[in-house]
Design an enzyme around this catalytic site. Structure first.
Site, PDB file in Angstrom:
ATOM      1  N   SER A  16      -9.474  94.727  78.569  1.00 48.30           N
ATOM      2  CA  SER A  16      -9.498  94.759  77.102  1.00 48.30           C
ATOM      3  C   SER A  16      -9.387  93.316  76.625  1.00 48.30           C
ATOM      4  O   SER A  16      -8.933  92.444  77.375  1.00 48.30           O
ATOM      5  CB  SER A  16      -8.297  95.559  76.599  1.00 48.30           C
ATOM      6  OG  SER A  16      -8.075  95.339  75.224  1.00 48.30           O
ATOM      7  N   TYR A  23       1.062  97.799  76.850  1.00 51.99           N
ATOM      8  CA  TYR A  23      -0.388  97.962  76.969  1.00 51.99           C
ATOM      9  C   TYR A  23      -1.064  96.610  77.197  1.00 51.99           C
ATOM     10  O   TYR A  23      -1.890  96.459  78.108  1.00 51.99           O
ATOM     11  CB  TYR A  23      -0.958  98.634  75.709  1.00 51.99           C
ATOM     12  CG  TYR A  23      -2.462  98.788  75.763  1.00 51.99           C
ATOM     13  CD1 TYR A  23      -3.050  99.741  76.597  1.00 51.99           C
ATOM     14  CD2 TYR A  23      -3.306  97.957  75.020  1.00 51.99           C
ATOM     15  CE1 TYR A  23      -4.427  99.874  76.672  1.00 51.99           C
ATOM     16  CE2 TYR A  23      -4.687  98.085  75.093  1.00 51.99           C
ATOM     17  CZ  TYR A  23      -5.243  99.045  75.917  1.00 51.99           C
ATOM     18  OH  TYR A  23      -6.610  99.166  76.003  1.00 51.99           O
TER      19      TYR A  23
HETATM   20  N1  LIG Z   1     -11.197 102.150  72.496  1.00 50.24           N
HETATM   21  C1  LIG Z   1     -10.799 100.892  72.443  1.00 50.24           C
HETATM   22  O1  LIG Z   1     -10.668 100.295  71.356  1.00 50.24           O
HETATM   23  C2  LIG Z   1     -10.557 100.133  73.727  1.00 50.24           C
HETATM   24  C3  LIG Z   1     -10.519  98.726  73.678  1.00 50.24           C
HETATM   25  C4  LIG Z   1     -10.285  98.021  74.848  1.00 50.24           C
HETATM   26  C5  LIG Z   1     -10.113  98.693  76.042  1.00 50.24           C
HETATM   27  N2  LIG Z   1     -10.140 100.052  76.075  1.00 50.24           N
HETATM   28  C6  LIG Z   1      -9.945 100.725  77.367  1.00 50.24           C
HETATM   29  O2  LIG Z   1     -11.069 101.538  77.644  1.00 50.24           O
HETATM   30  C7  LIG Z   1     -10.708 102.540  78.589  1.00 50.24           C
HETATM   31  C8  LIG Z   1     -11.313 103.871  78.162  1.00 50.24           C
HETATM   32  O3  LIG Z   1     -10.685 104.302  76.972  1.00 50.24           O
HETATM   33  P1  LIG Z   1     -11.485 104.933  75.750  1.00 50.24           P
HETATM   34  O4  LIG Z   1     -11.489 103.943  74.659  1.00 50.24           O
HETATM   35  O5  LIG Z   1     -12.755 105.523  76.199  1.00 50.24           O
HETATM   36  O6  LIG Z   1     -10.419 106.049  75.325  1.00 50.24           O
HETATM   37  P2  LIG Z   1     -10.459 107.639  75.333  1.00 50.24           P
HETATM   38  O7  LIG Z   1     -11.636 108.147  74.572  1.00 50.24           O
HETATM   39  O8  LIG Z   1      -9.095 108.051  74.879  1.00 50.24           O
HETATM   40  O9  LIG Z   1     -10.645 108.023  76.879  1.00 50.24           O
HETATM   41  C9  LIG Z   1      -9.618 107.780  77.806  1.00 50.24           C
HETATM   42  C10 LIG Z   1      -9.938 108.477  79.120  1.00 50.24           C
HETATM   43  O10 LIG Z   1      -8.865 108.236  80.030  1.00 50.24           O
HETATM   44  C11 LIG Z   1      -8.443 109.478  80.574  1.00 50.24           C
HETATM   45  N3  LIG Z   1      -7.012 109.512  80.873  1.00 50.24           N
HETATM   46  C12 LIG Z   1      -5.984 109.220  80.037  1.00 50.24           C
HETATM   47  N4  LIG Z   1      -4.820 109.478  80.652  1.00 50.24           N
HETATM   48  C13 LIG Z   1      -5.125 109.938  81.894  1.00 50.24           C
HETATM   49  C14 LIG Z   1      -4.350 110.410  82.989  1.00 50.24           C
HETATM   50  N5  LIG Z   1      -3.019 110.494  82.925  1.00 50.24           N
HETATM   51  N6  LIG Z   1      -4.992 110.795  84.112  1.00 50.24           N
HETATM   52  C15 LIG Z   1      -6.349 110.762  84.191  1.00 50.24           C
HETATM   53  N7  LIG Z   1      -7.128 110.346  83.189  1.00 50.24           N
HETATM   54  C16 LIG Z   1      -6.522 109.948  82.050  1.00 50.24           C
HETATM   55  C17 LIG Z   1      -8.772 110.514  79.491  1.00 50.24           C
HETATM   56  O11 LIG Z   1      -8.967 111.802  80.059  1.00 50.24           O
HETATM   57  P3  LIG Z   1      -7.954 113.052  79.962  1.00 50.24           P
HETATM   58  O12 LIG Z   1      -7.204 112.974  78.693  1.00 50.24           O
HETATM   59  O13 LIG Z   1      -8.883 114.216  80.085  1.00 50.24           O
HETATM   60  O14 LIG Z   1      -7.094 112.923  81.171  1.00 50.24           O
HETATM   61  C18 LIG Z   1     -10.103 109.967  78.967  1.00 50.24           C
HETATM   62  O15 LIG Z   1     -11.146 110.445  79.755  1.00 50.24           O
HETATM   63  C19 LIG Z   1      -9.179 102.527  78.658  1.00 50.24           C
HETATM   64  O16 LIG Z   1      -8.787 101.866  79.841  1.00 50.24           O
HETATM   65  C20 LIG Z   1      -8.773 101.696  77.439  1.00 50.24           C
HETATM   66  O17 LIG Z   1      -7.546 101.035  77.619  1.00 50.24           O
HETATM   67  C21 LIG Z   1     -10.373 100.790  74.945  1.00 50.24           C
END
Ligand SMILES: NC(=O)c1ccc[n+]([C@@H]2O[C@H](COP(=O)([O-])OP(=O)(O)OC[C@H]3O[C@@H](n4cnc5c(N)ncnc54)[C@H](OP(=O)(O)O)[C@@H]3O)[C@@H](O)[C@H]2O)c1
Length: 257
Positions: free
Chosen positions: A140, A153
């Site tokens: 991130s 985080y």
């Molecule tokens: N969105 C942003 O602004 C942003 C910015 C920078 C970085 N990121 C990073 O991008 C990555 C993807 O996030 P996203 O933005 O796509 O968010 P998201 O839509 O909330 O998706 C998160 C994913 O992680 C899975 N997950 C969460 N807890 C888990 C657990 N205990 N075991 C297994 N799987 C788990 C969720 O699946 P389940 O709930 O089905 O388990 C979901 O598939 C993350 O690493 C996040 O930190 C996001």
């Protein structure tokens, strides 16, 4: 050449779904991992129908100690070799570190850091032995500075970036590449889950999950060590390096609160 098999964690939502489509479209078989088995099954059916590939589903809660090892054992029993690893699962906690529920902070560390490190450590030897492999770790822009009110985080993402860059160097000339994707604010379920809908960071603008995943995927294919999608995100990450840490800390706090 046989089709590659790609393991994607966090494939039930947001960036993970986009990565799964990109990989399947390029004729890779996929292994989809997250807790929401129903969503993974639905995606697997869609990918198999749309792209004619094989999609495997492994429901796993990566916050549980031992989950990564159990997943590897399931892969072994299913005779699946992983050529591409996308460590994407992750979530954020928001609030003061000492006030946030301790179990939530520990679960976040387990998913964002421990499971990511374990899957990488356990799958890399096979890739190196075969002389081919790709790892994409989702960090991130939070990785570039401390983040008061999201302290755990931001620190977890600093770990992901640091580990990935060092591994990229260690693995040069091995045929295996490691890429850290550093997205800025992105429109996914992350915002709601982290309770950040009202934060300045997310009201200033967001990238689409499709664009961010595409940028990460392309960088991984090129074997780049890091990628920061969006010029404004890239510029911010550079500015931080020349700004006094004291100022950086208070600016980050303002954006996150
Ligand atoms: N969105 C942003 O602004 C942003 C910015 C920078 C970085 N990121 C990073 O991008 C990555 C993807 O996030 P996203 O933005 O796509 O968010 P998201 O839509 O909330 O998706 C998160 C994913 O992680 C899975 N997950 C969460 N807890 C888990 C657990 N205990 N075991 C297994 N799987 C788990 C969720 O699946 P389940 O709930 O089905 O388990 C979901 O598939 C993350 O690493 C996040 O930190 C996001």
């Amino acid at each position: 050449m046989l089709p590659s098999t790609a393991l994607i964690t966090g494939a039930s939502a947001g960036l993970g779904v986009e990565f799964a489509h990109l990989l399947a479209k390029d004729h890779n078989n996929v292994v989809l991992v997250a807790r929401s088995e129903d969503k993974l099954q639905q995606l697997a059916t869609e990918l198999e129908k749309q792209y004619g590939i094989k999609a495997h589903v492994f429901a796993s809660d990566l916050s549980l100690p031992g989950a990564a090892q159990a997943l590897l054992e399931s892969l072994r029993l299913a005779n699946l070799k992983i050529d591409v690893l996308i460590n994407n699962a992750g979530f954020g906690t928001n609030g003061k570190f000492y006030e946030n529920p301790a179990e939530q902070e520990f679960a976040m560390l387990q998913v964002n850091v421990v499971a990511l490190a374990q899957l990488t450590r356990l799958l890399l030897p096979g890739m190196v032995a075969r002389g081919y492999g790709k790892v994409l770790n989702v960090a991130s822009t939070a990785a570039f500075q401390p983040g008061p009110h999201m302290a755990g985080y931001f620190a977890s993402k600093a770990y992901v970036l640091s580990l990935s860059e060092a591994l990229a160097y260690e693995l040069k000339d091995s045929g295996v590449t490691v890429t850290a994707l550093c997205p800025g604010p992105t429109q996914t379920e992350f915002i709601e889950r982290a309770g950040m809908k009202e934060s300045l960071l997310f009201t200033l603008g967001k990238s689409s999950a499709k664009k961010v995943a595409q940028a990460g995927y392309q960088a991984m294919l090129r074997g780049e060590a890091t990628v920061i999608p969006g010029l404004h995100n890239w510029a911010l990450a550079q500015t931080v390096r020349f700004t006094p840490r004291k100022v950086v800390r208070s600016l980050a706090s303002m954006l996150v609160k």
